[in-house]
Design an enzyme around this catalytic site. Sequence first.
Site, PDB file in Angstrom:
ATOM      1  N   ASP A   1       0.825  -1.203   0.000  1.00 11.67           N
ATOM      2  CA  ASP A   1       0.000   0.000   0.000  1.00 11.67           C
ATOM      3  C   ASP A   1       0.862   1.257   0.000  1.00 11.67           C
ATOM      4  O   ASP A   1       1.968   1.258   0.546  1.00 11.67           O
ATOM      5  CB  ASP A   1      -0.869   0.035   1.270  1.00 11.67           C
ATOM      6  CG  ASP A   1      -1.864  -1.107   1.330  1.00 11.67           C
ATOM      7  OD1 ASP A   1      -2.143  -1.706   0.276  1.00 11.67           O
ATOM      8  OD2 ASP A   1      -2.359  -1.384   2.434  1.00 11.67           O
TER       9      ASP A   1
ATOM     10  N   TYR B   1       3.879  -9.878   8.049  1.00 15.62           N
ATOM     11  CA  TYR B   1       3.658  -8.452   8.222  1.00 15.62           C
ATOM     12  C   TYR B   1       3.702  -8.092   9.694  1.00 15.62           C
ATOM     13  O   TYR B   1       3.267  -8.876  10.548  1.00 15.62           O
ATOM     14  CB  TYR B   1       2.278  -8.032   7.687  1.00 15.62           C
ATOM     15  CG  TYR B   1       2.205  -7.879   6.194  1.00 15.62           C
ATOM     16  CD1 TYR B   1       2.598  -6.687   5.589  1.00 15.62           C
ATOM     17  CD2 TYR B   1       1.729  -8.905   5.386  1.00 15.62           C
ATOM     18  CE1 TYR B   1       2.528  -6.533   4.218  1.00 15.62           C
ATOM     19  CE2 TYR B   1       1.655  -8.758   4.011  1.00 15.62           C
ATOM     20  CZ  TYR B   1       2.055  -7.566   3.434  1.00 15.62           C
ATOM     21  OH  TYR B   1       1.976  -7.403   2.078  1.00 15.62           O
TER      22      TYR B   1
END
Lengths: 271, 271
Positions: B52, B110
């Site tokens: 992102d 993550y």
Amino acid sequence: MRNVRLLLAFDGTGFHGWQVQPGARTVQGVISDAITRLTGERVLPNGSGRTDAGAHARGLVANFMTSSDIPAAQVLKALNGILPPDVRVLAVREVPKAFHARKDAISKIYRYQVFKGSVLPPHLAREHYHYPFPLELDRVRAGCALLIGEHDFAGFAAKSGRVRSGGELRARHETRRHLFRSEVKAAGRRLIFTFEGDGFLHHMVRNIVGTVLEVGRGRISLERVPELLVRRDRTLAGFTAPANGLILVRVRYGRLQKRSAAKQCVSEPRP
Amino acid sequence: MRNVRLLLAFDGTGFHGWQVQPGARTVQGVISDAITRLTGERVLPNGSGRTDAGAHARGLVANFMTSSDIPAAQVLKALNGILPPDVRVLAVREVPKAFHARKDAISKIYRYQVFKGSVLPPHLAREHYHYPFPLELDRVRAGCALLIGEHDFAGFAAKSGRVRSGGELRARHETRRHLFRSEVKAAGRRLIFTFEGDGFLHHMVRNIVGTVLEVGRGRISLERVPELLVRRDRTLAGFTAPANGLILVRVRYGRLQKRSAAKQCVSEPRP
């Protein structure tokens, strides 16, 4: 009038240090403008000390006098609402009128951060000096330890500046400082230096770090370190490590926080 | 032709994510330009996945084919000499021609970082989401744990985008993912979330974090979490936590790093 004390943290990347300078963005200037916006009063806060352009702070202390009666908790919220995100007020409280952030400080703690790996990861770039050379950590540690105590640190002071003013005797007096703590710890590929002292000369931490790194690399002998304290010759020291690795972590005050009392009630600060 | 694998780290603040977009600064674009400058060849590296805009990476994997015979160690030095400091090549090696950074990935790890304190210190601002609200950590932890396993994560996917393409059955298939690890640790006033899975839907980590934070705050019931896995209704989930707290830490591959072999020789990745 009230005396308001601020605990400040900032990312020094975008600042030309603490002290107000014409045409430059400084922390003192940005704080001063924010106080003016909040109180309508034009004040220049006292800082616990100057900081170098590009150096950071986690706990710089400042104070200012104001006739405003806004409660401390609201001053904190309001200032953080006005200030840019690279400087934050961590705490606000009202202190006795005699308190002065610079004059009453009894010790300061600096950290200096080094990254030894071959490639500097971007998330460490702002607050670490990249020194990707083989080092003997024991030599760096020994170099740090040799500096603990009260010494004349002229050999570690910036060449230019205040130190040269006055005669030899006065200069010698002005460059004596007491270093309570001087150490280095390895944390993975990082080296974290910690220095605590009753005061620091201009560039003193950065010159110490540059010197002990050169000692660790074998470019400067360990014997040079005590020699520097005696001969007071800056040209014998190592390089000045860059400002971006330097962080003012904390400033200590006496318990009563009054100028006269501070020195009476506190002996040597504990690490 | 050689297949060259890159391990990359970047500070996502100044990037519009990984994938090349016209008129936007992206990591893939910057890497592609650097490879062209080094080899003279126009290539678009494969990334282990999109990231992102504003999210960071400590270990994104990419690969590209080249006819250049520059040794891997020199590719590393040369690319880091060309690249801006907010993106670094941490490692380079030649891999079998069949290796593909995205298709061969067997899991991704993550991290999501939250700062709970009332004032966000500047040195944490780039990589922490500021969430200064009272939280029950045990509820956050329980919310994370309920997501471990193979589930249909449509309820945690971004509303728009790829997921909606195809019929209901296809969509349902496309939104199944295996989450191997889903946990949170407190570190002072920070919360560090870790998620490892065989793949992640668009905004999935950020939607999970937003949801379990709301669970911790008491705004969403803990029962809602398994319900989201069954009802697949995004409107039941919490908010999308901002991109700046998100860090791609690591991408895992099978030992042989060949597309066909990767899935045979590795069962469930260990945390």
